[in-house]
Motif scaffolding. Structure first.
Motif, PDB file in Angstrom:
ATOM      1  N   LYS A 250       0.451  -1.023  -0.150  1.00 39.66           N
ATOM      2  CA  LYS A 250      -0.283  -0.117  -0.015  1.00 39.66           C
ATOM      3  C   LYS A 250       0.908   0.923   0.263  1.00 39.66           C
ATOM      4  O   LYS A 250       2.001   1.382   0.656  1.00 39.66           O
ATOM      5  N   ILE A 251       0.469   2.399  -0.866  1.00 44.73           N
ATOM      6  CA  ILE A 251       1.133   3.843  -0.652  1.00 44.73           C
ATOM      7  C   ILE A 251      -0.010   4.977   0.183  1.00 44.73           C
ATOM      8  O   ILE A 251      -0.787   4.071  -0.033  1.00 44.73           O
ATOM      9  N   PHE A 252       0.907   5.904   1.082  1.00 43.77           N
ATOM     10  CA  PHE A 252      -0.045   6.496   1.438  1.00 43.77           C
ATOM     11  C   PHE A 252       0.513   7.813   1.994  1.00 43.77           C
ATOM     12  O   PHE A 252       1.816   8.364   1.445  1.00 43.77           O
ATOM     13  N   PHE A 253      -0.348   8.887   1.264  1.00 42.81           N
ATOM     14  CA  PHE A 253       0.412  10.308   0.731  1.00 42.81           C
ATOM     15  C   PHE A 253      -0.336  11.505   1.384  1.00 42.81           C
ATOM     16  O   PHE A 253      -2.060  10.685   2.396  1.00 42.81           O
ATOM     17  N   GLU A 254       0.365  12.199   2.468  1.00 44.45           N
ATOM     18  CA  GLU A 254      -0.588  13.771   2.889  1.00 44.45           C
ATOM     19  C   GLU A 254      -0.568  14.338   1.464  1.00 44.45           C
ATOM     20  O   GLU A 254       0.897  14.466   0.556  1.00 44.45           O
ATOM     21  N   ILE A 255      -1.270  14.646   1.071  1.00 45.06           N
ATOM     22  CA  ILE A 255      -1.532  15.508   0.121  1.00 45.06           C
ATOM     23  C   ILE A 255      -2.530  17.650  -0.144  1.00 45.06           C
ATOM     24  O   ILE A 255      -2.605  17.385   1.237  1.00 45.06           O
ATOM     25  N   ASN A 256      -2.129  17.982  -1.150  1.00 43.19           N
ATOM     26  CA  ASN A 256      -2.921  19.308  -0.829  1.00 43.19           C
ATOM     27  C   ASN A 256      -4.135  19.009  -1.584  1.00 43.19           C
ATOM     28  O   ASN A 256      -5.086  18.565  -2.256  1.00 43.19           O
ATOM     29  N   GLN A 257      -5.092  19.722   0.136  1.00 42.62           N
ATOM     30  CA  GLN A 257      -5.919  19.795  -0.100  1.00 42.62           C
ATOM     31  C   GLN A 257      -6.841  20.227  -1.668  1.00 42.62           C
ATOM     32  O   GLN A 257      -8.173  19.560  -1.643  1.00 42.62           O
ATOM     33  N   TYR A 258      -6.392  21.185  -2.024  1.00 43.21           N
ATOM     34  CA  TYR A 258      -7.324  21.612  -3.412  1.00 43.21           C
ATOM     35  C   TYR A 258      -6.857  20.798  -4.262  1.00 43.21           C
ATOM     36  O   TYR A 258      -7.864  21.220  -5.591  1.00 43.21           O
ATOM     37  N   LEU A 259      -6.089  20.037  -4.397  1.00 44.25           N
ATOM     38  CA  LEU A 259      -5.590  19.194  -5.258  1.00 44.25           C
ATOM     39  C   LEU A 259      -6.188  17.849  -5.277  1.00 44.25           C
ATOM     40  O   LEU A 259      -5.011  16.341  -5.533  1.00 44.25           O
ATOM     41  N   SER A 261      -8.520  15.644  -5.703  1.00 42.84           N
ATOM     42  CA  SER A 261      -9.026  15.291  -6.706  1.00 42.84           C
ATOM     43  C   SER A 261      -8.448  14.635  -7.947  1.00 42.84           C
ATOM     44  O   SER A 261      -8.283  13.326  -8.882  1.00 42.84           O
ATOM     45  N   GLU A 262      -7.422  15.577  -8.414  1.00 45.61           N
ATOM     46  CA  GLU A 262      -6.454  15.258  -9.528  1.00 45.61           C
ATOM     47  C   GLU A 262      -5.236  14.058  -8.576  1.00 45.61           C
ATOM     48  O   GLU A 262      -5.407  13.558  -9.759  1.00 45.61           O
ATOM     49  N   THR A 263      -5.086  14.259  -7.575  1.00 43.50           N
ATOM     50  CA  THR A 263      -4.551  13.310  -6.593  1.00 43.50           C
ATOM     51  C   THR A 263      -5.035  11.880  -7.307  1.00 43.50           C
ATOM     52  O   THR A 263      -4.133  10.922  -7.156  1.00 43.50           O
ATOM     53  N   VAL A 264      -6.455  12.200  -6.993  1.00 41.90           N
ATOM     54  CA  VAL A 264      -6.830  10.094  -7.085  1.00 41.90           C
ATOM     55  C   VAL A 264      -6.966   9.858  -8.361  1.00 41.90           C
ATOM     56  O   VAL A 264      -6.626   8.638  -8.521  1.00 41.90           O
ATOM     57  N   ASN A 265      -6.894  10.451  -9.214  1.00 40.11           N
ATOM     58  CA  ASN A 265      -6.972  10.350 -10.056  1.00 40.11           C
ATOM     59  C   ASN A 265      -5.573  10.019 -10.795  1.00 40.11           C
ATOM     60  O   ASN A 265      -5.661   8.956 -12.091  1.00 40.11           O
ATOM     61  N   LEU A 266      -4.731  10.238  -9.904  1.00 42.82           N
ATOM     62  CA  LEU A 266      -3.576  10.327 -11.240  1.00 42.82           C
ATOM     63  C   LEU A 266      -3.058   9.193 -10.104  1.00 42.82           C
ATOM     64  O   LEU A 266      -2.883   8.364 -11.354  1.00 42.82           O
ATOM     65  N   LEU A 267      -3.716   8.373  -9.304  1.00 45.35           N
ATOM     66  CA  LEU A 267      -3.167   7.020  -8.907  1.00 45.35           C
ATOM     67  C   LEU A 267      -4.295   6.171  -9.748  1.00 45.35           C
ATOM     68  O   LEU A 267      -4.158   5.304 -10.124  1.00 45.35           O
ATOM     69  N   LYS A 268      -5.168   6.742  -9.833  1.00 45.92           N
ATOM     70  CA  LYS A 268      -6.344   5.420 -10.933  1.00 45.92           C
ATOM     71  C   LYS A 268      -5.822   5.289 -12.131  1.00 45.92           C
ATOM     72  O   LYS A 268      -5.583   4.685 -13.245  1.00 45.92           O
ATOM     73  N   GLN A 269      -5.459   6.671 -12.183  1.00 50.94           N
ATOM     74  CA  GLN A 269      -5.173   6.347 -14.429  1.00 50.94           C
ATOM     75  C   GLN A 269      -3.123   5.936 -14.326  1.00 50.94           C
ATOM     76  O   GLN A 269      -3.006   4.243 -15.573  1.00 50.94           O
ATOM     77  N   LYS A 270      -3.002   5.267 -13.020  1.00 52.68           N
ATOM     78  CA  LYS A 270      -1.889   4.999 -13.027  1.00 52.68           C
ATOM     79  C   LYS A 270      -1.603   3.283 -12.710  1.00 52.68           C
ATOM     80  O   LYS A 270      -0.605   2.220 -12.689  1.00 52.68           O
ATOM     81  N   GLY A 271      -3.125   2.431 -12.085  1.00 51.19           N
ATOM     82  CA  GLY A 271      -3.906   1.507 -12.260  1.00 51.19           C
ATOM     83  C   GLY A 271      -3.697   1.163 -10.221  1.00 51.19           C
ATOM     84  O   GLY A 271      -3.974   0.035  -9.772  1.00 51.19           O
ATOM     85  N   PHE A 272      -3.856   2.024 -10.014  1.00 50.24           N
ATOM     86  CA  PHE A 272      -3.891   1.705  -8.320  1.00 50.24           C
ATOM     87  C   PHE A 272      -5.303   1.294  -7.782  1.00 50.24           C
ATOM     88  O   PHE A 272      -6.262   2.277  -8.608  1.00 50.24           O
ATOM     89  N   GLU A 273      -5.823   0.955  -6.953  1.00 50.68           N
ATOM     90  CA  GLU A 273      -7.215   0.539  -6.261  1.00 50.68           C
ATOM     91  C   GLU A 273      -7.425   0.527  -5.214  1.00 50.68           C
ATOM     92  O   GLU A 273      -6.084   1.208  -4.375  1.00 50.68           O
ATOM     93  N   ASN A 274      -7.981   0.472  -5.008  1.00 49.31           N
ATOM     94  CA  ASN A 274      -9.120   0.429  -3.251  1.00 49.31           C
ATOM     95  C   ASN A 274      -8.276   2.507  -2.602  1.00 49.31           C
ATOM     96  O   ASN A 274      -7.800   2.424  -1.868  1.00 49.31           O
TER      97      ASN A 274
END
Length: 296
Positions: A250-259, A261-274
């Motif tokens: 599993k990978i865990f990130f702290e993220i920019n609150q304003y980004l 949805s963009e961060t979620v989409n990036l992970l989806k596009q790379k094939g990450f799940e759950n």
């Protein structure tokens, strides 16, 4: 000078810059640091005399506070996940929301181990700074092997001191995650069950939202990214994770609150799940978890 008069000096010198609550907090922190007195003792000893040497320490600290230097840098330490960490201008001051990220990881690991005999996990913290994430995980997962990387030699120096201070073993490596052509061989010789990162994610355009105590003191290398490529680190770390996570890692990130949805989409596009997005104690979208294969 007495404790009572010292308190008056704090308010006289700092009330134009900070709120009443902040001034009181600074006062009690520094009284604890320089006089070893708890708040309850301060109430009972208003006429306690302070030596000239101690007055000098307080005056120097007040001057630093007037220049909006963080109190953590003034006393040289802070507290994170019930541990003490040395901090200075070369590392970010650990935040409460990052404690939530650590708690989430520990919760996930505990749930996994309830159905898995493997408890000696391999964990990698990317951009470790003071070492707060890596050391907190190592302290609470004593059978695990924890690795931590950072581009900054000065940050790694502090992180190593913090590992010693907290009696933990962490394998610290100097590495630029954006330049894996010069990868430390130890880094690539491992497969990791958990990869975690709190990378730089504040865009230049968001500087106006940052208070001076952060903007003028904390390392910009660990804070800011260019407006035109704000997910640079997430992109690189996600690619690294795809190659270096274990099958159910599993990978865990702290993220920019304003980004978020963009961060979620990036992970989806790379094939990450759950992929799971969580808010922090302030209600901001601040943390993401993802895996490379469907798992519980």
């Amino acid at each position: 000078m007495t404790l009572a008069s010292l308190k008056s000096v704090f308010f006289k010198e700092l009330n134009k810059i900070y709120t009443k609550e902040e001034v009181l907090s600074f006062y009690y922190i520094l009284v604890k640091e320089y006089l070893d007195l708890e708040k309850s003792e301060v109430f009972l000893k208003p006429e306690l005399q302070i030596s000239k040497t101690q007055v000098t320490l307080f005056n120097n600290s007040i001057l630093a506070l007037k220049q909006e230097k963080p109190i953590q840098y003034i006393i040289g330490k802070t507290y994170f996940y019930s541990l003490t960490f040395k901090v200075n201008k070369n590392v970010l001051i650990p935040r409460p929301e990052t404690e939530e990220l650590v708690a989430w990881i520990l919760s996930e690991v505990s749930n996994k181990n309830a159905n898995d005999t493997k408890s000696n996990l391999n964990i990698l913290d990317i951009g470790t700074g003071s070492g707060c994430i890596a050391i907190s995980l190592a302290k609470n997962l004593k059978l695990s092997e924890v690795f931590a990387i950072d581009i900054s030699k000065k940050a790694l120096y502090i992180a190593k001191q913090n590992a010693e201070l907290n009696k933990t073993k962490v394998n610290f490596l100097e590495q630029d995650i954006l330049n894996l052509s010069k990868t430390n061989p130890i880094l690539n010789s491992q497969k990791y069950d958990v990869i975690v990162s709190n990378p730089p994610y504040v865009r230049e355009l968001e500087k106006q939202e940052i208070k001076n105590n952060v903007l003028l003191n904390e390392p910009h290398l660990a804070l800011f990214v260019k407006d035109n490529n704000p997910l640079l680190f997430y992109n690189k770390i996600a690619d690294f994770a795809l190659k270096n996570l274990t099958e159910y890692g599993k990978i865990f990130f702290e993220i920019n609150q304003y980004l978020a949805s963009e961060t979620v989409n990036l992970l989806k596009q790379k094939g990450f799940e759950n992929i799971e997005l969580r808010t922090d104690l302030f209600g901001n979208k601040r943390m993401i978890k993802a895996s490379i294969k469907s798992n519980l």
